[in-house]
Design a protein around this motif. Structure first.
Motif, PDB file in Angstrom:
ATOM      1  N   LEU A 253       0.841  -1.189   0.000  1.00  0.00           N
ATOM      2  CA  LEU A 253       0.000   0.000   0.000  1.00  0.00           C
ATOM      3  C   LEU A 253       0.876   1.239   0.000  1.00  0.00           C
ATOM      4  N   TYR A 254       0.297   2.309  -0.505  1.00  0.00           N
ATOM      5  CA  TYR A 254       1.041   3.555  -0.641  1.00  0.00           C
ATOM      6  C   TYR A 254       1.084   4.276   0.700  1.00  0.00           C
ATOM      7  N   ASP A 255       2.289   4.638   1.145  1.00  0.00           N
ATOM      8  CA  ASP A 255       2.493   5.394   2.375  1.00  0.00           C
ATOM      9  C   ASP A 255       2.791   6.837   1.964  1.00  0.00           C
ATOM     10  N   PRO A 256       1.812   7.746   2.126  1.00  0.00           N
ATOM     11  CA  PRO A 256       2.027   9.122   1.676  1.00  0.00           C
ATOM     12  C   PRO A 256       3.141   9.846   2.440  1.00  0.00           C
TER      13      PRO A 256
ATOM     14  N   LYS B 231       6.124   8.580   0.758  1.00  0.00           N
ATOM     15  CA  LYS B 231       5.974   8.675  -0.700  1.00  0.00           C
ATOM     16  C   LYS B 231       6.507   7.418  -1.391  1.00  0.00           C
ATOM     17  N   ALA B 232       6.098   6.269  -0.848  1.00  0.00           N
ATOM     18  CA  ALA B 232       6.555   4.986  -1.378  1.00  0.00           C
ATOM     19  C   ALA B 232       5.503   3.915  -1.120  1.00  0.00           C
ATOM     20  N   VAL B 233       5.559   2.858  -1.931  1.00  0.00           N
ATOM     21  CA  VAL B 233       4.709   1.695  -1.704  1.00  0.00           C
ATOM     22  C   VAL B 233       5.402   0.823  -0.661  1.00  0.00           C
TER      23      VAL B 233
ATOM     24  N   LEU C 249       4.885  -5.259  -4.045  1.00  0.00           N
ATOM     25  CA  LEU C 249       4.987  -3.809  -4.179  1.00  0.00           C
ATOM     26  C   LEU C 249       4.345  -3.302  -5.460  1.00  0.00           C
TER      27      LEU C 249
ATOM     28  N   ALA D  79       2.341  -0.951  -7.812  1.00  0.00           N
ATOM     29  CA  ALA D  79       2.128   0.498  -7.821  1.00  0.00           C
ATOM     30  C   ALA D  79       0.644   0.801  -7.598  1.00  0.00           C
ATOM     31  N   PRO D  80       0.316   1.927  -6.921  1.00  0.00           N
ATOM     32  CA  PRO D  80      -1.101   2.263  -6.655  1.00  0.00           C
ATOM     33  C   PRO D  80      -1.834   2.623  -7.920  1.00  0.00           C
TER      34      PRO D  80
END
Length: 176
Positions: A65-68, A71-73, A173, A175-176
């Protein structure tokens, strides 16, 4: 959660199937072995000298999941493995929080010569190591996260030899 693409949907189905396969309890005559890179385990089993015998294990494959904030999955794939580290326990404890590289799990049949499945956990990180005591014996539980897994499931011939295999890969991993 709805998959975003056909490729993502296929990977998710593979992941769910692989998670069910890897979390299955082995039959009494089966054994599972763990190989940690650079660490020698106490096993002396055929083909598994220097590995660790596994008492219980669970491997869960889920898309990242994307961690804002970063700024990475971030990987959500994880494994919990119960084993006896023996004299390697101190060396493994030093690795908590660090990368292990490629970790292997193999489940073998009663002949102790052929894998029923092989799981290669890519870019594994040891998140936690704990020791518990059960009936006077020490057991170590390893918690890992990893970026992807290659799982090969083998059929067995009636004589116990390995027949054809099916391999699948899961990338944690996406991508979102």
């Amino acid at each position: 959660m709805r998959p975003r693409s056909t490729a993502c949907s296929r990977q998710l189905r593979l992941g769910v199937a692989a998670a069910a396969l890897l979390a299955a309890s082995p039959a009494a005559a089966d054994a599972t072995y763990l190989q940690l890179p650079g660490i020698t385990g106490p096993s002396t089993g055929t083909r598994y000298t220097g590995w660790f015998e596994v008492g219980q294990h669970q491997v869960v494959l889920m898309p990242g999941l994307y961690d804002p904030d970063r700024k990475a999955v971030v990987s959500r794939c994880q494994a919990t493995i119960r084993t006896q580290l023996g004299t390697a326990g101190a060396a493994v404890a030093q690795l908590v929080g660090g990368s292990l590289g490629t970790v292997r799990l193999e489940r073998v049949g009663p002949l102790d010569t052929l894998p029923l499945y092989q799981a290669i956990l890519r870019n594994a990180v040891l998140v936690q190591q704990s020791t518990t005591f059960d009936a006077g014996a020490a057991y170590d539980t390893l918690a890992l996260t990893f970026d992807g897994a290659d799982v090969t499931t083998y059929q067995k011939k009636p004589d116990g030899s390995r027949a054809s295999g099916t391999q699948g890969s899961f990338n944690c991993l996406l991508a979102p």
